[in-house]
Design an enzyme around this catalytic site. Sequence first.
Site, PDB file in Angstrom:
ATOM      1  N   GLU A  30     100.722 147.942  99.201  1.00  0.00           N
ATOM      2  CA  GLU A  30      99.167 147.391  99.365  1.00  0.00           C
ATOM      3  C   GLU A  30      98.377 148.915  98.203  1.00  0.00           C
ATOM      4  OE1 GLU A  30      97.983 145.515 103.058  1.00  0.00           O
ATOM      5  OE2 GLU A  30     100.062 145.068 103.023  1.00  0.00           O
TER       6      GLU A  30
ATOM      7  N   HIS B 204      87.411 144.585 104.753  1.00  0.00           N
ATOM      8  CA  HIS B 204      88.516 144.284 103.558  1.00  0.00           C
ATOM      9  C   HIS B 204      88.544 143.644 102.286  1.00  0.00           C
ATOM     10  CE1 HIS B 204      92.242 142.126 102.084  1.00  0.00           C
ATOM     11  NE2 HIS B 204      92.922 142.758 103.041  1.00  0.00           N
TER      12      HIS B 204
ATOM     13  N   ARG C 241      90.635 150.374  99.921  1.00  0.00           N
ATOM     14  CA  ARG C 241      90.156 149.587 100.286  1.00  0.00           C
ATOM     15  C   ARG C 241      88.528 150.120 100.419  1.00  0.00           C
ATOM     16  NH1 ARG C 241      93.491 146.513 105.665  1.00  0.00           N
ATOM     17  NH2 ARG C 241      94.799 145.896 104.355  1.00  0.00           N
TER      18      ARG C 241
ATOM     19  N   HIS D  55      86.980 144.117 109.110  1.00  0.00           N
ATOM     20  CA  HIS D  55      88.331 143.505 109.376  1.00  0.00           C
ATOM     21  C   HIS D  55      88.289 145.231 110.040  1.00  0.00           C
ATOM     22  CE1 HIS D  55      91.676 142.988 107.897  1.00  0.00           C
ATOM     23  NE2 HIS D  55      92.824 144.035 107.689  1.00  0.00           N
TER      24      HIS D  55
ATOM     25  N   ARG E 141      91.251 153.240 106.981  1.00  0.00           N
ATOM     26  CA  ARG E 141      92.813 153.167 107.529  1.00  0.00           C
ATOM     27  C   ARG E 141      93.770 152.323 106.287  1.00  0.00           C
ATOM     28  NH1 ARG E 141      95.644 148.249 108.610  1.00  0.00           N
ATOM     29  NH2 ARG E 141      94.069 147.264 108.606  1.00  0.00           N
TER      30      ARG E 141
HETATM   31  P1  FAD Z   1      95.118 142.631 119.140  1.00  0.00           P
HETATM   32  O1  FAD Z   1      96.092 141.718 118.461  1.00  0.00           O
HETATM   33  O2  FAD Z   1      93.420 142.132 118.233  1.00  0.00           O
HETATM   34  O3  FAD Z   1      95.055 142.136 120.831  1.00  0.00           O
HETATM   35  C1  FAD Z   1      94.260 142.512 121.544  1.00  0.00           C
HETATM   36  C2  FAD Z   1      94.413 141.348 122.920  1.00  0.00           C
HETATM   37  O4  FAD Z   1      93.024 141.121 123.234  1.00  0.00           O
HETATM   38  C3  FAD Z   1      93.693 139.113 123.117  1.00  0.00           C
HETATM   39  O5  FAD Z   1      95.337 139.402 123.564  1.00  0.00           O
HETATM   40  C4  FAD Z   1      93.192 139.121 123.391  1.00  0.00           C
HETATM   41  O6  FAD Z   1      93.130 138.249 123.882  1.00  0.00           O
HETATM   42  C5  FAD Z   1      92.459 140.531 124.787  1.00  0.00           C
HETATM   43  N1  FAD Z   1      91.668 140.965 124.828  1.00  0.00           N
HETATM   44  C6  FAD Z   1      90.389 141.087 124.504  1.00  0.00           C
HETATM   45  N2  FAD Z   1      89.524 141.223 125.407  1.00  0.00           N
HETATM   46  C7  FAD Z   1      90.267 140.954 126.434  1.00  0.00           C
HETATM   47  C8  FAD Z   1      89.588 140.477 127.687  1.00  0.00           C
HETATM   48  N3  FAD Z   1      88.679 141.160 128.147  1.00  0.00           N
HETATM   49  N4  FAD Z   1      90.236 140.261 128.386  1.00  0.00           N
HETATM   50  C9  FAD Z   1      91.528 140.047 128.396  1.00  0.00           C
HETATM   51  N5  FAD Z   1      92.186 139.763 127.385  1.00  0.00           N
HETATM   52  C10 FAD Z   1      91.817 140.493 126.048  1.00  0.00           C
HETATM   53  N6  FAD Z   1      97.374 145.262 110.004  1.00  0.00           N
HETATM   54  C11 FAD Z   1      98.440 145.682 109.187  1.00  0.00           C
HETATM   55  O7  FAD Z   1      98.787 146.756 109.824  1.00  0.00           O
HETATM   56  N7  FAD Z   1      98.867 144.984 108.278  1.00  0.00           N
HETATM   57  C12 FAD Z   1      98.674 143.639 108.468  1.00  0.00           C
HETATM   58  O8  FAD Z   1      99.205 142.874 107.347  1.00  0.00           O
HETATM   59  C13 FAD Z   1      97.462 143.421 108.664  1.00  0.00           C
HETATM   60  N8  FAD Z   1      97.471 142.013 108.519  1.00  0.00           N
HETATM   61  C14 FAD Z   1      95.366 141.858 108.985  1.00  0.00           C
HETATM   62  C15 FAD Z   1      94.621 140.444 108.722  1.00  0.00           C
HETATM   63  C16 FAD Z   1      94.003 140.129 109.556  1.00  0.00           C
HETATM   64  C17 FAD Z   1      93.394 138.685 109.535  1.00  0.00           C
HETATM   65  C18 FAD Z   1      93.516 140.587 110.592  1.00  0.00           C
HETATM   66  C19 FAD Z   1      92.666 140.430 111.721  1.00  0.00           C
HETATM   67  C20 FAD Z   1      93.971 141.474 110.889  1.00  0.00           C
HETATM   68  C21 FAD Z   1      95.396 142.491 110.128  1.00  0.00           C
HETATM   69  N9  FAD Z   1      95.643 143.502 110.463  1.00  0.00           N
HETATM   70  C22 FAD Z   1      96.629 144.088 110.017  1.00  0.00           C
HETATM   71  C23 FAD Z   1      95.061 144.531 111.779  1.00  0.00           C
HETATM   72  C24 FAD Z   1      95.845 144.460 113.185  1.00  0.00           C
HETATM   73  O9  FAD Z   1      95.960 143.345 112.756  1.00  0.00           O
HETATM   74  C25 FAD Z   1      95.648 144.607 113.925  1.00  0.00           C
HETATM   75  O10 FAD Z   1      94.266 146.009 113.677  1.00  0.00           O
HETATM   76  C26 FAD Z   1      96.386 144.696 114.829  1.00  0.00           C
HETATM   77  O11 FAD Z   1      97.191 143.687 115.121  1.00  0.00           O
HETATM   78  C27 FAD Z   1      95.874 144.550 116.628  1.00  0.00           C
HETATM   79  O12 FAD Z   1      96.404 144.938 117.280  1.00  0.00           O
HETATM   80  P2  FAD Z   1      96.565 144.776 119.326  1.00  0.00           P
HETATM   81  O13 FAD Z   1      97.581 144.667 119.560  1.00  0.00           O
HETATM   82  O14 FAD Z   1      95.370 146.377 119.179  1.00  0.00           O
HETATM   83  O15 FAD Z   1      94.781 144.047 118.928  1.00  0.00           O
HETATM   84  C1  SIN Z   2      96.055 142.638 104.232  1.00  0.00           C
HETATM   85  O1  SIN Z   2      97.518 141.918 104.434  1.00  0.00           O
HETATM   86  O2  SIN Z   2      95.231 142.532 103.615  1.00  0.00           O
HETATM   87  C2  SIN Z   2      95.960 143.350 105.694  1.00  0.00           C
HETATM   88  C3  SIN Z   2      96.873 144.565 105.847  1.00  0.00           C
HETATM   89  C4  SIN Z   2      96.433 145.205 106.267  1.00  0.00           C
HETATM   90  O3  SIN Z   2      94.584 144.710 107.271  1.00  0.00           O
HETATM   91  O4  SIN Z   2      96.588 145.872 106.937  1.00  0.00           O
END
Ligand code: FAD
Ligand code: SIN
Length: 489
Positions: free
Chosen positions: A110, A224, A270, A329, A364
Amino acid sequence: MKTDFIIVGSGIAGLNAALNIAEFGKVLLITKKRLIESSTNFAQGGIAAVLAKTDDFKKHVKDTMIAGCFHNNREAVKFMVKHGPEAIKKLMNLGVKFEIIEKKLALTREGGHSKNRIAYAGDRTGEEIEKTLVALVEKNPNITIWENTFALDLIAKNRMCYGVRVIKNNRVIDVFSRAVILATGGIGQIYKYTTNPEIATADGIAMAFKAGALTQDMEFIQFHPTALAIERKPLFLLSESLRGEGAILINSKGERFMCHAHKLAELAPRDIVAREIYSQQKLGPVYLDISHKNAAFIRKRFPKIYSTLKKKYSLDLTRDKIPVTPAAHYLCGGVKTNLNGETNIKNLCCLGEMACTGVHGANRLASNSLLEAMVFSEHAAEKIKIKRDEIKTVNKPALHLTKISSSQTCASRVIKEEIKTLMWNNVGILRSKSRLRETLVELRRLEKLLPASTTNIEIAEVKNMLTVARLIIEAAIKRKKSLGCHFVV
Ligand code: FAD
Ligand code: SIN
């Protein structure tokens, strides 16, 4: 009520921490909707780590630092990169099925990566990880799961965290624990156009900030480059791995413009691609085009993107040019933590997207987010496991559920839309000092329209969005020069 450990959030960071910590005590896992509702479940491209023979740690560190404009914490980057391969191995041992080609882990590329180092599961890597971790958490007898439970506030006093105040089944409940781990994800919902799911309303950062936690790098919001430019909420993502597999960007005149903008063309970091698209959009729509690749390959490599475009938008990825736009993003900053996930509040750890370990710097590197969440949740858990402190309680003024009129809820929805529009227009891809200042004044005005405290979840989310929007703008005003995702015109 008391439990050993409270974890808020059921994305990769919260789930992995829960599985680890449950070996040593009772864990209460709180999540505001269903378990799978998270950014993690949306992740498409994959997870980066040094896995190829031709790759090495130095190269991954260097790529991460270049993308982050050397604003990164080098020690944290080295730590994450070094533990990358074991993080992938652990996920595979837990049952995550990454793509295997000829008996070897398939690796894609990527933006900003000098080597192929991204492990993936088709174009639904996050879903595969989330599904696997959720199944394990659900089976674990030491983990109690509270879905549809909203974490409203931390119970904290004098920089010491005692527990979390939650709203569950229309009741306010105070839960006390040895340690609290916040893993509430990102802030994308603060912006009008975002790839983030509805849950991304910045709750954890606002809660921690109210309790006195320090934040860092809040001005660095990553846009993004290629969300689908067809208005839906959230905008559907067209993974960067499409460009990794050869997709090109073309402007309204049919010209490929990224070759002139950066030596890595479509695979430039990005922030650069997003700004280029943003400026090309002034001339007309911008498109992503992979139609020159073999149709069977596209369908096999990107099944989810292919079928979503076909079914929901009547677009054919194998033939059509797909209209794209940048969208909010990822938050590169967050609550400041050390390598153990610890904050300046005793007994409070922050993990995943809401935490700022310093690995991302000003921008990032693609697919480093799932990696960061996995590595630091693993490491923090190791430290938290050894906590043997007594569970202490502290008095927090009682809060009773208050009835909110429908006009109050309507007003908060209007305020929410105002915040999103203000942030998109004035605190987006291109910023100016004067508009940042004006927006701060506007946000203060909106803040006064909301009650000082509330037990209404919708209003609490809007208040959290306001708090964090303010933190982003204040940090942006302090930064004098453009850097990475913070670009001043
Ligand atoms: P999240 O997975 O967002 O989980 C947060 C949790 O907290 C959820 O369960 C939510 O319900 C809970 N929560 C929030 N507020 C509260 C509250 N007040 N009370 C109770 N629960 C709460 N990153 C990569 O490295 N590779 C990728 O390919 C990639 N693709 C992506 C594609 C998309 C469309 C998006 C949006 C992001 C992508 N990212 C990618 C970024 C990555 O997915 C996220 O940064 C990562 O998954 C965040 O993980 P997390 O566990 O910190 O939070
Ligand atoms: C993507 O698949 O383009 C998202 C990857 C990322 O957020 O790191």
